[in-house]
Design a protein around this motif. Structure first.
Motif, PDB file in Angstrom:
ATOM      1  N   ARG A 225       0.837  -1.199   0.000  1.00 23.36           N
ATOM      2  CA  ARG A 225       0.000   0.000   0.000  1.00 23.36           C
ATOM      3  C   ARG A 225       0.877   1.256   0.000  1.00 23.36           C
ATOM      4  NH1 ARG A 225      -5.708  -0.265   3.218  1.00 23.36           N
ATOM      5  NH2 ARG A 225      -6.356  -2.377   2.625  1.00 23.36           N
ATOM      6  N   LEU A 226       0.377   2.286  -0.678  1.00 26.04           N
ATOM      7  CA  LEU A 226       1.129   3.523  -0.763  1.00 26.04           C
ATOM      8  C   LEU A 226       1.104   4.266   0.566  1.00 26.04           C
ATOM      9  CD1 LEU A 226      -0.177   4.785  -4.228  1.00 26.04           C
ATOM     10  CD2 LEU A 226       1.862   3.422  -3.760  1.00 26.04           C
ATOM     11  N   LYS A 227       2.243   4.800   0.963  1.00 26.02           N
ATOM     12  CA  LYS A 227       2.326   5.518   2.233  1.00 26.02           C
ATOM     13  C   LYS A 227       1.465   6.779   2.224  1.00 26.02           C
ATOM     14  CE  LYS A 227       6.970   3.862   3.337  1.00 26.02           C
ATOM     15  NZ  LYS A 227       8.385   4.236   3.599  1.00 26.02           N
ATOM     16  N   ARG A 228       1.342   7.415   1.049  1.00 23.27           N
ATOM     17  CA  ARG A 228       0.574   8.659   0.980  1.00 23.27           C
ATOM     18  C   ARG A 228      -0.932   8.413   0.972  1.00 23.27           C
ATOM     19  NH1 ARG A 228       3.094   7.356  -3.545  1.00 23.27           N
ATOM     20  NH2 ARG A 228       2.124   7.434  -5.603  1.00 23.27           N
ATOM     21  N   PHE A 229      -1.360   7.236   0.541  1.00 23.60           N
ATOM     22  CA  PHE A 229      -2.779   6.887   0.537  1.00 23.60           C
ATOM     23  C   PHE A 229      -2.945   5.472   1.099  1.00 23.60           C
ATOM     24  CE2 PHE A 229      -2.615   9.776  -3.298  1.00 23.60           C
ATOM     25  CZ  PHE A 229      -3.231  10.854  -2.668  1.00 23.60           C
TER      26      PHE A 229
END
Length: 320
Positions: A225-229
């Motif tokens: 999973r993306l850290k920003r989202f």
């Protein structure tokens, strides 16, 4: 390469070491051809590299966007350019890995006509929908597609977006209708207008739309999973068997470019992608930049390109 050519390359490389400036940059500006429109991860990466090369070599660098025909127009322009390191090509999944499996009469052979000299890494891509749509999860989207086979439209603008969409449909057991676009921006506009129901696009192009709420990310295809989202789930959390290569971005030169110049470019690009601010920007895009040798690049290209006939067969795409 004959003895005279070897002597010339050796002399040029010796002069480079002595002067501290790459021989390929002497006397002529550098052109980076981007075979797609502006705004995507490839275009941004090429422009960052252009600025870096200008600072390191003192030579002006221009970025030339030549979109169309799934990248073929830009690739052909680069193939016909001088093999002296002054014309670079943004090499992508579409141009160097997928197109040989998607076109019966491709006017170029990526393995014979070009040599990879650098890599920005492999990225991630979103499954995007209009925020006003009823489906808020991958499962709800698939349910809607199964209720009306062929009624949901997906937009695509290169081989990566086309195959990713078709592979997802095959994995989920749904039927969708593909709508081609020349540039990613056109597909995004149509998605926001409600003319399309879904678009698979790289996270660089999609980030601003997701952050602003203009579009909804149902899932992301990435290693994690993306850290920003972090709230956006992985496609594999719903479909563990979903398997398609994430988008590759690199730099190529015409095959006739002397090996000494290829190595100089490889050294410079490796330095660029592992040094801030470029390193941080690429990691923010979801890439994993690292130093890659010429031999490793050649092996990567052969291995990844060999996977695409399988992708095309599974996705049941018509070879043009």
């Amino acid at each position: 390469m004959n003895r005279r050519q070897l002597l010339r390359c050796g002399a040029a490389f010796g002069a480079t070491l002595a002067a501290g400036t790459p021989a390929w940059a002497e006397g002529k500006p550098i052109q980076i051809i981007v075979p797609f429109g502006p705004g995507g991860s490839g275009d941004i990466s090429a422009r960052m590299l252009g600025e870096w090369l200008t600072k390191k070599t003192g030579r002006p660098v221009t970025v030339d966007n030549r979109p169309g025909a799934n990248g073929i127009i830009g690739v052909e322009a680069a193939r016909k350019g001088p093999a002296d390191g002054t014309v670079l090509l943004l090499a992508t999944t579409s141009t160097h890995l997928a197109n040989p499996s998607l076109f019966k009469k491709l006017p170029y052979d990526p393995g014979k006509d070009f040599r990879l000299v650098g890599s920005f890494g492999q990225g991630s891509f979103y499954l995007l929908v209009n925020p006003s749509s009823l489906y808020k999860t991958v499962a709800e989207f698939v349910q809607a597609a199964k209720a009306e086979p062929g009624k949901l439209n997906y937009g695509y603008f290169n081989a990566t977006s086309s195959v990713s969409s078709a592979m997802f449909a095959a994995t989920a057991g749904i039927t969708m209708t593909g709508v081609p676009y020349k540039q990613v921006g056109q597909a995004m506009t149509e998605l926001m207008a409600g003319q399309l129901q879904v678009v698979f696009t790289d996270t660089v192009q999609g980030d601003a739309f997701v952050a602003s709420g203009q579009l909804r990310a149902l899932a992301v295809h990435s290693g994690e999973r993306l850290k920003r989202f972090p709230q956006v789930p992985l496609v594999r959390e719903t479909y563990p068997d979903f398997d398609v290569s994430a988008g590759f971005l690199g730099v190529a030169v015409p095959a006739g470019t002397p090996v000494a110049i290829q190595q100089q470019l490889n050294d410079l690009i490796n330095e660029a992608v592992t040094t801030d601010p470029i390193k941080s920007r690429l990691e923010g895009f979801g890439f994993t930049p690292h130093k890659v040798s010429l031999a490793e690049l050649a092996n990567f290209e052969r291995t990844e390109r060999a996977k695409w006939p399988k992708y095309v067969a599974i996705a049941k795409l018509e070879v043009q």
